[in-house]
Structure formats: C-alpha cells, structure tokens
Design a protein around this motif. Structure first.
Motif, PDB file in Angstrom:
ATOM      1  N   ALA A  35      -2.664 -15.299  29.934  1.00 33.48           N
ATOM      2  CA  ALA A  35      -3.166 -14.032  30.465  1.00 33.48           C
ATOM      3  C   ALA A  35      -4.652 -13.836  30.208  1.00 33.48           C
ATOM      4  CB  ALA A  35      -2.379 -12.870  29.862  1.00 33.48           C
ATOM      5  N   VAL A  36      -5.200 -14.488  29.180  1.00 31.70           N
ATOM      6  CA  VAL A  36      -6.618 -14.295  28.854  1.00 31.70           C
ATOM      7  C   VAL A  36      -7.484 -15.454  29.336  1.00 31.70           C
ATOM      8  CG1 VAL A  36      -6.086 -12.836  26.880  1.00 31.70           C
ATOM      9  CG2 VAL A  36      -6.381 -15.293  26.527  1.00 31.70           C
ATOM     10  N   GLY A  37      -6.954 -16.267  30.247  1.00 31.56           N
ATOM     11  CA  GLY A  37      -7.775 -17.308  30.845  1.00 31.56           C
ATOM     12  C   GLY A  37      -7.460 -18.719  30.421  1.00 31.56           C
ATOM     13  N   GLY A  38      -6.445 -18.913  29.574  1.00 29.49           N
ATOM     14  CA  GLY A  38      -6.011 -20.267  29.248  1.00 29.49           C
ATOM     15  C   GLY A  38      -6.441 -20.789  27.902  1.00 29.49           C
ATOM     16  N   TRP A  39      -7.270 -20.037  27.169  1.00 27.30           N
ATOM     17  CA  TRP A  39      -7.633 -20.522  25.837  1.00 27.30           C
ATOM     18  C   TRP A  39      -7.955 -19.348  24.924  1.00 27.30           C
ATOM     19  CZ3 TRP A  39     -12.428 -19.844  23.427  1.00 27.30           C
ATOM     20  CH2 TRP A  39     -13.458 -19.348  24.241  1.00 27.30           C
ATOM     21  N   ALA A  40      -7.794 -19.582  23.634  1.00 27.99           N
ATOM     22  CA  ALA A  40      -8.108 -18.588  22.611  1.00 27.99           C
ATOM     23  C   ALA A  40      -8.288 -19.323  21.292  1.00 27.99           C
ATOM     24  CB  ALA A  40      -6.994 -17.550  22.495  1.00 27.99           C
ATOM     25  N   VAL A  41      -8.942 -18.664  20.353  1.00 27.38           N
ATOM     26  CA  VAL A  41      -9.109 -19.214  19.008  1.00 27.38           C
ATOM     27  C   VAL A  41      -8.038 -18.603  18.121  1.00 27.38           C
ATOM     28  CG1 VAL A  41     -10.629 -19.403  17.011  1.00 27.38           C
ATOM     29  CG2 VAL A  41     -11.577 -19.556  19.318  1.00 27.38           C
ATOM     30  N   ALA A  42      -7.342 -19.456  17.367  1.00 29.21           N
ATOM     31  CA  ALA A  42      -6.249 -18.977  16.522  1.00 29.21           C
ATOM     32  C   ALA A  42      -6.580 -19.179  15.048  1.00 29.21           C
ATOM     33  CB  ALA A  42      -4.957 -19.710  16.858  1.00 29.21           C
ATOM     34  N   ALA A  43      -6.271 -18.179  14.242  1.00 30.20           N
ATOM     35  CA  ALA A  43      -6.340 -18.286  12.786  1.00 30.20           C
ATOM     36  C   ALA A  43      -4.914 -18.195  12.279  1.00 30.20           C
ATOM     37  CB  ALA A  43      -7.196 -17.170  12.203  1.00 30.20           C
ATOM     38  N   ALA A  44      -4.425 -19.294  11.703  1.00 31.64           N
ATOM     39  CA  ALA A  44      -3.028 -19.349  11.297  1.00 31.64           C
ATOM     40  C   ALA A  44      -2.926 -19.439   9.771  1.00 31.64           C
ATOM     41  CB  ALA A  44      -2.338 -20.527  11.976  1.00 31.64           C
ATOM     42  N   TYR A  45      -1.901 -20.110   9.279  1.00 29.29           N
ATOM     43  CA  TYR A  45      -1.635 -20.154   7.849  1.00 29.29           C
ATOM     44  C   TYR A  45      -2.700 -20.974   7.110  1.00 29.29           C
ATOM     45  CZ  TYR A  45       0.439 -24.532   9.481  1.00 29.29           C
ATOM     46  OH  TYR A  45       0.651 -25.735  10.095  1.00 29.29           O
ATOM     47  N   PRO A  46      -2.956 -20.653   5.827  1.00 34.05           N
ATOM     48  CA  PRO A  46      -3.943 -21.416   5.049  1.00 34.05           C
ATOM     49  C   PRO A  46      -3.408 -22.803   4.700  1.00 34.05           C
ATOM     50  CG  PRO A  46      -2.840 -19.830   3.643  1.00 34.05           C
ATOM     51  CD  PRO A  46      -2.367 -19.552   5.048  1.00 34.05           C
ATOM     52  N   MET A  47      -4.334 -23.743   4.511  1.00 33.80           N
ATOM     53  CA  MET A  47      -3.958 -25.119   4.186  1.00 33.80           C
ATOM     54  C   MET A  47      -5.026 -25.695   3.268  1.00 33.80           C
ATOM     55  SD  MET A  47      -3.434 -28.320   6.856  1.00 33.80           S
ATOM     56  CE  MET A  47      -2.129 -27.480   7.734  1.00 33.80           C
ATOM     57  N   ASP A  48      -4.611 -26.430   2.237  1.00 35.87           N
ATOM     58  CA  ASP A  48      -5.612 -27.000   1.339  1.00 35.87           C
ATOM     59  C   ASP A  48      -6.283 -28.208   1.989  1.00 35.87           C
ATOM     60  OD1 ASP A  48      -4.167 -29.467   0.750  1.00 35.87           O
ATOM     61  OD2 ASP A  48      -2.863 -28.276  -0.542  1.00 35.87           O
ATOM     62  N   GLY A  49      -7.424 -28.602   1.439  1.00 33.83           N
ATOM     63  CA  GLY A  49      -8.236 -29.651   2.043  1.00 33.83           C
ATOM     64  C   GLY A  49      -7.533 -30.986   2.156  1.00 33.83           C
ATOM     65  N   THR A  50      -6.710 -31.332   1.172  1.00 32.99           N
ATOM     66  CA  THR A  50      -6.011 -32.616   1.212  1.00 32.99           C
ATOM     67  C   THR A  50      -5.038 -32.680   2.383  1.00 32.99           C
ATOM     68  OG1 THR A  50      -6.171 -32.826  -1.192  1.00 32.99           O
ATOM     69  CG2 THR A  50      -4.525 -34.188  -0.075  1.00 32.99           C
ATOM     70  N   ALA A  51      -4.265 -31.614   2.561  1.00 34.13           N
ATOM     71  CA  ALA A  51      -3.317 -31.575   3.675  1.00 34.13           C
ATOM     72  C   ALA A  51      -4.053 -31.552   5.008  1.00 34.13           C
ATOM     73  CB  ALA A  51      -2.408 -30.354   3.546  1.00 34.13           C
ATOM     74  N   LEU A  52      -5.163 -30.815   5.054  1.00 38.05           N
ATOM     75  CA  LEU A  52      -5.931 -30.707   6.293  1.00 38.05           C
ATOM     76  C   LEU A  52      -6.503 -32.055   6.709  1.00 38.05           C
ATOM     77  CD1 LEU A  52      -6.886 -28.567   8.332  1.00 38.05           C
ATOM     78  CD2 LEU A  52      -8.958 -28.309   6.960  1.00 38.05           C
ATOM     79  N   ALA A  53      -7.028 -32.804   5.741  1.00 39.56           N
ATOM     80  CA  ALA A  53      -7.621 -34.109   6.046  1.00 39.56           C
ATOM     81  C   ALA A  53      -6.591 -35.082   6.602  1.00 39.56           C
ATOM     82  CB  ALA A  53      -8.260 -34.694   4.788  1.00 39.56           C
ATOM     83  N   GLY A  54      -5.333 -34.887   6.240  1.00 40.01           N
ATOM     84  CA  GLY A  54      -4.295 -35.800   6.698  1.00 40.01           C
ATOM     85  C   GLY A  54      -3.823 -35.559   8.115  1.00 40.01           C
ATOM     86  N   CYS A  55      -4.183 -34.412   8.702  1.00 44.72           N
ATOM     87  CA  CYS A  55      -3.686 -34.116  10.048  1.00 44.72           C
ATOM     88  C   CYS A  55      -4.786 -33.781  11.049  1.00 44.72           C
ATOM     89  CB  CYS A  55      -2.673 -32.974   9.998  1.00 44.72           C
ATOM     90  SG  CYS A  55      -3.356 -31.413   9.403  1.00 44.72           S
ATOM     91  N   LEU A  56      -6.033 -33.703  10.600  1.00 48.24           N
ATOM     92  CA  LEU A  56      -7.124 -33.399  11.521  1.00 48.24           C
ATOM     93  C   LEU A  56      -7.409 -34.559  12.464  1.00 48.24           C
ATOM     94  CD1 LEU A  56      -9.885 -31.622   9.388  1.00 48.24           C
ATOM     95  CD2 LEU A  56      -8.570 -30.651  11.264  1.00 48.24           C
ATOM     96  N   VAL A  57      -7.830 -34.246  13.674  1.00 50.93           N
ATOM     97  CA  VAL A  57      -8.367 -35.243  14.599  1.00 50.93           C
ATOM     98  C   VAL A  57      -9.886 -35.101  14.532  1.00 50.93           C
ATOM     99  CG1 VAL A  57      -8.478 -36.055  16.976  1.00 50.93           C
ATOM    100  CG2 VAL A  57      -6.347 -35.078  16.078  1.00 50.93           C
ATOM    101  N   PRO A  58     -10.597 -36.095  13.988  1.00 57.84           N
ATOM    102  CA  PRO A  58     -12.039 -35.957  13.763  1.00 57.84           C
ATOM    103  C   PRO A  58     -12.818 -35.637  15.038  1.00 57.84           C
ATOM    104  CG  PRO A  58     -11.187 -37.884  12.615  1.00 57.84           C
ATOM    105  CD  PRO A  58     -10.089 -37.383  13.513  1.00 57.84           C
ATOM    106  N   SER A  59     -13.823 -34.796  14.884  1.00 57.52           N
ATOM    107  CA  SER A  59     -14.819 -34.484  15.924  1.00 57.52           C
ATOM    108  C   SER A  59     -14.299 -33.616  17.056  1.00 57.52           C
ATOM    109  CB  SER A  59     -15.416 -35.777  16.513  1.00 57.52           C
ATOM    110  OG  SER A  59     -16.002 -36.565  15.498  1.00 57.52           O
ATOM    111  N   THR A  60     -13.094 -33.054  16.943  1.00 57.58           N
ATOM    112  CA  THR A  60     -12.584 -32.257  18.059  1.00 57.58           C
ATOM    113  C   THR A  60     -13.433 -31.007  18.298  1.00 57.58           C
ATOM    114  OG1 THR A  60     -11.021 -31.257  16.507  1.00 57.58           O
ATOM    115  CG2 THR A  60     -10.191 -33.009  17.911  1.00 57.58           C
TER     116      THR A  60
END
Length: 218
Positions: A35-60
């Motif tokens: 409804a808002v044009g197909g994209w939005a920025v989401a702020a979801a649950y917190p995650m520590d740096g170790t977990a984040l590094a394991g699932c990020l796709v670099p440079s997105t």
C-alpha cells in the motif's frame, strides 16, 4: 525469537508499529508494504553482533543506496540482472478459494506449512521478440518459478522480477494485469542461498508449483 513487535517507516514519513503473534507478521506486513509503494524500512528484534555477522549479506545497504541514487535502468546495475524476456501479459490466473478448504489435500498442506498469506498466482507473458516463447511465472507472495515454453528457465532462490517496459519499475505480482508491456529479469541470489541449507529453505514453496507444471530439477 519472535519477529514482533516491529516498526515500519515509509518514504512518505508514515510510522507503523505492529504487535502480533509471529505467525501473523507476514500476513499483516505484506499488504501494508504494498500500500505504501512496495518498500519500507523495518526495525525488528535486537540481535548481538556475533549472530548478525553470521546472517548478513555483505554490502546490501551500500548497493541499495547506489541503486537508489542511479537513474532509470542504471539503478539495477549493482545486481547484474539477466533478462529472460520482454513481452505482454496475456493472462493472470489465481488459484480458487477452495485451495484453502479442508478438503484440498496436498495444496492445503502446502499452504499451511508455508504460512503464506497470498493466493498462488500465475502470470502468462507472450514474448514480443526473439523466439516468441510463452512464459509462465508461478508466484506465491514472490515469483518462485519461471517457465519458458514449459521448460524451467529460473527458480528460487534467485529473485525473479517483473519490470514495467515503460520505466523499469518493479511490477508487484498483485498489480500485474493483462495487456501490460513488461520485462522479466532474474537476479542471482547471494551465495549462501545456493548452499545446501539455503536451497533447502528456498525449496519450501517450489515443489507444489513444480507439481502443477509437470515436475522439474528440484
């Protein structure tokens, strides 16, 4: 970990907060984003740096910013899209509501297991040049499978997009209409999606589509 509560911010300055059971987040967020044009920025649950590094796709984020600052078709350059066809949408078919009934067998089981809010949709496109093939895009929320004259030409986990032939903007499956001139492109998924675990995850929605179209490499 539960995906909610989460907040969405749109390019028009809307801020939407969602508090819901995890199983309903996709069902609620998808129509809001459309409804808002197909994209939005989401702020979801917190995650520590170790977990984040394991699932990020670099440079997105960098690639998204670069694409956003580009003009017309240059905006897609960072993703190196491959064009499958250019043509006209000749039909848009949706599965009947009976797909959600108790007696619908395998289809019912697939929908419950995948927990996808949309109805399965097929978009048929007649190629306007080259071999003049007939393309069929099978979608459930996203386009999961592309067939050219019955042969598989692209499938999840790669991303298959319908673009307006007029300006290169993305045409959401829910907004595809017969008569529209479009291009179909495929963008190769990030390498983790092509691992054994990644393909197993992406494969969740594909078997039912393959069964409807006579099987395939999955």
């Amino acid at each position: 970990m539960a995906p909610a509560p989460l907040a969405l911010a749109t390019c028009d300055g809307d801020v939407i907060t969602i508090e819901s059971a995890g199983s309903r987040v996709e069902e609620l967020v998808r129509p809001l984003v459309l409804a808002v044009g197909g994209w939005a920025v989401a702020a979801a649950y917190p995650m520590d740096g170790t977990a984040l590094a394991g699932c990020l796709v670099p440079s997105t984020v960098s690639r998204a910013l670069a694409a956003g600052s580009a003009t017309e078709r240059e905006r897609f350059a960072p993703w190196r899209p491959k064009r499958l066809c250019r043509g006209r949408i000749t039909a848009v078919e949706q599965a009947p509501d009976t797909m959600h009934d108790e007696g619908s067998g395998a289809a019912r089981g697939f929908l419950d297991a995948a927990a996808l809010p949309s109805r399965p949709t097929s978009v048929v496109i007649s190629e306007a040049e080259g071999l003049r093939r007939r393309f069929r895009l099978e979608a459930h929320n996203e386009v999961l499978l592309a067939l050219g004259d019955g042969a598989v030409v692209a499938a999840a986990p790669d991303q298959i997009l319908i673009l307006s032939a007029a300006d290169g903007s993305v045409v959401d499956v829910e907004r595809a209409v017969p008569g529209a001139e479009v291009e179909v492109v495929v963008i190769e998924a990030a390498p983790p999606w092509h691992t054994r675990d990644g393909r197993a995850l992406a494969r969740m929605g594909v078997p039912a589509l393959m069964e409807r179209n006579g099987g395939g490499p999955w």
